[in-house]
Write an enzyme that holds these catalytic residues in place. Structure first.
Site, mmCIF file in Angstrom:
data_model
loop_
_atom_site.group_PDB
_atom_site.id
_atom_site.type_symbol
_atom_site.label_atom_id
_atom_site.label_comp_id
_atom_site.label_asym_id
_atom_site.label_seq_id
_atom_site.Cartn_x
_atom_site.Cartn_y
_atom_site.Cartn_z
ATOM 1 N N ASP A 158 0.861 -1.178 0.000
ATOM 2 C CA ASP A 158 0.000 0.000 0.000
ATOM 3 C C ASP A 158 0.903 1.236 0.000
ATOM 4 O O ASP A 158 1.939 1.230 0.648
ATOM 5 C CB ASP A 158 -0.891 -0.007 1.257
ATOM 6 N N PHE B 207 -6.504 -3.957 -5.122
ATOM 7 C CA PHE B 207 -7.525 -3.008 -4.644
ATOM 8 C C PHE B 207 -7.108 -1.550 -4.777
ATOM 9 O O PHE B 207 -7.815 -0.678 -4.285
ATOM 10 C CB PHE B 207 -7.820 -3.267 -3.156
ATOM 11 N N THR C 230 -16.116 -3.097 -10.747
ATOM 12 C CA THR C 230 -17.196 -2.274 -10.197
ATOM 13 C C THR C 230 -18.481 -2.355 -11.002
ATOM 14 O O THR C 230 -18.452 -2.573 -12.215
ATOM 15 C CB THR C 230 -16.759 -0.793 -10.160
ATOM 16 N N TYR D 8 -14.513 6.670 -14.241
ATOM 17 C CA TYR D 8 -14.180 5.636 -13.252
ATOM 18 C C TYR D 8 -14.590 4.253 -13.775
ATOM 19 O O TYR D 8 -13.779 3.321 -13.828
ATOM 20 C CB TYR D 8 -14.882 5.943 -11.926
ATOM 21 N N PHE E 66 -20.981 -3.891 -6.087
ATOM 22 C CA PHE E 66 -21.988 -2.861 -6.095
ATOM 23 C C PHE E 66 -21.609 -1.936 -4.930
ATOM 24 O O PHE E 66 -20.423 -1.651 -4.767
ATOM 25 C CB PHE E 66 -23.371 -3.497 -6.172
ATOM 26 N N ARG F 14 -29.299 2.136 -4.972
ATOM 27 C CA ARG F 14 -28.046 1.390 -5.056
ATOM 28 C C ARG F 14 -28.195 0.063 -4.323
ATOM 29 O O ARG F 14 -29.019 -0.084 -3.425
ATOM 30 C CB ARG F 14 -26.896 2.170 -4.393
ATOM 31 N N GLY G 298 -22.551 11.998 -13.345
ATOM 32 C CA GLY G 298 -22.041 10.616 -13.455
ATOM 33 C C GLY G 298 -22.854 9.592 -12.695
ATOM 34 O O GLY G 298 -22.554 8.397 -12.754
HETATM 35 N N1 UFG Z 1 -25.259 10.471 -2.320
HETATM 36 C C1 UFG Z 1 -26.017 11.500 -1.809
HETATM 37 N N2 UFG Z 1 -25.430 12.336 -0.926
HETATM 38 C C2 UFG Z 1 -24.135 12.206 -0.527
HETATM 39 C C3 UFG Z 1 -23.371 11.136 -1.048
HETATM 40 C C4 UFG Z 1 -23.976 10.287 -1.949
HETATM 41 O O1 UFG Z 1 -27.182 11.683 -2.161
HETATM 42 O O2 UFG Z 1 -23.669 13.037 0.265
HETATM 43 C C5 UFG Z 1 -25.910 9.544 -3.257
HETATM 44 C C6 UFG Z 1 -25.181 9.453 -4.583
HETATM 45 O O3 UFG Z 1 -25.597 10.471 -5.455
HETATM 46 C C7 UFG Z 1 -25.578 8.037 -5.022
HETATM 47 C C8 UFG Z 1 -25.729 7.270 -3.710
HETATM 48 O O4 UFG Z 1 -25.853 8.249 -2.691
HETATM 49 O O5 UFG Z 1 -26.812 8.083 -5.651
HETATM 50 C C9 UFG Z 1 -24.516 6.426 -3.396
HETATM 51 O O6 UFG Z 1 -23.368 7.249 -3.538
HETATM 52 P P1 UFG Z 1 -21.923 6.810 -3.064
HETATM 53 O O7 UFG Z 1 -21.010 7.961 -3.328
HETATM 54 O O8 UFG Z 1 -21.986 6.258 -1.686
HETATM 55 O O9 UFG Z 1 -21.583 5.590 -4.011
HETATM 56 P P2 UFG Z 1 -21.635 5.495 -5.607
HETATM 57 O O10 UFG Z 1 -22.881 4.756 -5.968
HETATM 58 O O11 UFG Z 1 -21.414 6.789 -6.274
HETATM 59 O O12 UFG Z 1 -20.343 4.652 -5.918
HETATM 60 C C10 UFG Z 1 -19.980 3.504 -5.173
HETATM 61 C C11 UFG Z 1 -18.470 3.383 -5.222
HETATM 62 C C12 UFG Z 1 -18.042 3.151 -6.618
HETATM 63 C C13 UFG Z 1 -18.796 1.986 -7.227
HETATM 64 C C14 UFG Z 1 -20.286 2.153 -7.075
HETATM 65 C C15 UFG Z 1 -20.960 0.899 -7.557
HETATM 66 O O13 UFG Z 1 -17.848 4.565 -4.735
HETATM 67 O O14 UFG Z 1 -16.657 2.878 -6.571
HETATM 68 O O15 UFG Z 1 -20.588 2.368 -5.718
HETATM 69 O O16 UFG Z 1 -22.359 0.914 -7.399
HETATM 70 F F1 UFG Z 1 -18.541 1.912 -8.537
#
Ligand code: UFG
Length: 331
Positions: free
Chosen positions: A32, A74, A118, A142, A170, A222, A285
Site C-alpha cells: 500500500d 484493490f 465495479t 471511473y 456494487f 443502489r 455521473g
Molecule cells: N449520495 C447523496 N449524498 C451524498 C453522497 C452520496 O445523495 O452526500 C448519493 C449518490 O448520489 C448516489 C448514492 O448516494 O446516488 C450512493 O453514492 P456513493 O457515493 O456512496 O456511491 P456510488 O454509488 O457513487 O459509488 C460507489 C463506489 C463506486 C462503485 C459504485 C458501484 O464509490 O466505486 O458504488 O455501485 F462503482
C-alpha cells in the site's frame, strides 16, 4: 500460498486481510502507498510493504523479495463524481497502475490475479438486476477505467499464462463486526459514512443528490453489499482460480436496492439521531439505479451473504464510527 494484497490498508483491502488472518494455508503481504490506506488497519504480525504500484521499481522489489503466488488488486481511485472532473487521474491510477502490476506478474510468472472491478462498468443498465453478462456501457471515467482493465485482462490471459477473476462490487459498505476497522476516506464522499458523520455531529445535514430520478421516491437506488460479504467472495474466488484454473467475472450484488432516502431512514433508526437532509442537484455521473444479480457467484463460487438488510449494514458501520468518530487517525 503467498498472496500479495495491493491496497490492503484501504477500506475493502483491510477487510480481506482480516478474513485471511482467520484462515490457515495463506501467507499475506500487504502492499500500500498509504495515500488512502491506513497503517492503523494493518493487524499485528502481517507483513506490510509501503510501495506504489505506479512505481515499477518498488513494486518489482516487492515481487523479488516475496515471490507471491497470487495478487489481489484493490489500489484505485474510486469516486464517480471526481472521475468526471479529473478523468486522467482515473486512467493513470486505475489503468496504468494495473498494467505495471500485470507486467510485474508476467516477469515473475505469477499466475493468479483477483481484480476489484465495479458496478460502474454497466452505466445505465438496460435491465435490473444486472446480469453477470449484461452489456457494459460506462457513463463515467471511473467505470470506463475499470472496464478497460477487464478488457486488458482478457488479452493478457490470451498472451501469457495468467488466470483472473473480476469481482464487480456494487456499493461496498458496513464495517468489520469487531468495529475495529471500517470505512474512512479523506475526503469522504460515500453516502453511509457521510450520514453517520451527521449522527456524530460532524456535519449539520446530509445532502441528497437529486430527487427527480425515475425511481420510487425520486432518489438514486443502489445495491448495498456488506464489506465482509465481499471479503468472503474474494477468498472463494481465489480458491476457484487455483482449483479450476479458469478466468471468470462475477457481479457481487444482493438483487435489491435501497434509495438514498431509505438509507437515511435506516440510519435514523439505527442511530436514534434525526439526521436532517437537504435536497441538492444531481451529482454528475450518477446512474439512477444500480442493482445486481449475483447468480454466477452463487452458483459457481457458492457465495452467500450474511448481511441481508440495510439496517444491519448501517449498524455495523455505526459501531466503527462510534469507536473512531474522527476516523483512524485524524490528521
Ligand atoms: N449520495 C447523496 N449524498 C451524498 C453522497 C452520496 O445523495 O452526500 C448519493 C449518490 O448520489 C448516489 C448514492 O448516494 O446516488 C450512493 O453514492 P456513493 O457515493 O456512496 O456511491 P456510488 O454509488 O457513487 O459509488 C460507489 C463506489 C463506486 C462503485 C459504485 C458501484 O464509490 O466505486 O458504488 O455501485 F462503482
Amino acid at each position: 500460498m503467498k498472496v500479495l494484497i495491493c491496497g490492503g490498508a484501504g477500506y475493502i483491502g483491510s477487510h480481506i486481510v482480516r478474513e485471511f488472518t482467520s484462515l490457515s494455508g495463506y501467507e499475506i503481504v500487504i502492499v500500500d502507498n498509504l495515500s488512502k490506506g491506513h497503517v492503523e488497519s494493518i493487524p499485528k504480525g502481517v507483513t506490510f510493504e509501503e510501495a506504489d504500484i505506479c512505481d515499477k521499481k518498488s513494486i518489482e522489489a516487492v515481487f523479488e523479495k516475496h515471490k507471491p503466488g497470487a495478487v489481489m488488486h484493490f489500489c484505485a481511485s474510486i469516486e464517480v463524481g471526481e472521475s468526471v472532473i479529473d478523468p486522467l487521474k482515473y486512467y493513470e491510477n486505475n489503468v496504468t497502475g494495473t498494467i505495471y502490476l500485470l507486467q510485474t506478474m508476467q516477469k515473475y510468472k505469477v499466475k493468479y490475479f483477483i481484480f476489484s472491478s465495479t458496478a460502474a462498468i454497466f452505466g445505465n443498465p438496460e435491465t435490473t438486476p444486472i446480469a453477470d453478462d449484461a452489456k457494459s456501457v460506462p457513463i463515467n471515467p471511473y467505470g470506463d477505467s475499470k472496464l478497460t482493465v477487464e478488457k486488458i485482462l482478457g488479452w493478457c490471459e490470451n498472451a501469457f499464462d495468467i488466470r483472473y477473476v473480476c469481482l464487480r462490487y456494487f456499493n461496498a459498505c458496513g464495517a468489520h463486526e469487531s468495529g475495529e476497522i471500517g470505512e474512512d476516506h479523506n475526503p469522504e464522499t460515500h453516502l453511509i459514512p457521510l450520514i453517520l458523520q451527521v449522527a456524530l455531529g460532524r456535519r449539520p445535514q446530509i445532502k441528497i443528490y437529486g430527487n427527480d430520478y425515475d425511481t420510487r421516491d425520486g432518489t438514486c437506488i443502489r445495491d448495498y453489499i456488506h464489506v465482509t460479504d465481499l471479503a468472503h467472495a474474494h477468498i472463494k474466488a481465489l480458491e476457484y482460480l487455483v482449483k479450476e484454473n479458469k478466468s471468470q467475472k462475477f457481479n457481487l450484488g444482493s438483487g435489491e436496492g435501497y434509495s438514498v432516502k431509505e438509507v437515511i431512514e435506516a440510519a435514523r433508526k439505527v442511530t436514534g439521531h434525526p439526521i436532517p437532509a437537504v435536497v441538492e442537484g444531481r451529482r454528475p455521473g450518477d446512474p439512477a439505479v444500480l442493482i445486481a444479480g449475483s447468480k454466477r457467484a452463487e452458483e459457481i463460487l457458492g457465495w452467500t451473504r450474511k448481511y441481508k438488510n440495510v439496517e444491519d449494514i448501517v449498524a455495523s458501520a455505526w459501531k466503527y464510527h462510534q469507536a473512531y468518530p474522527h476516523g483512524y487517525a485524524p490528521k
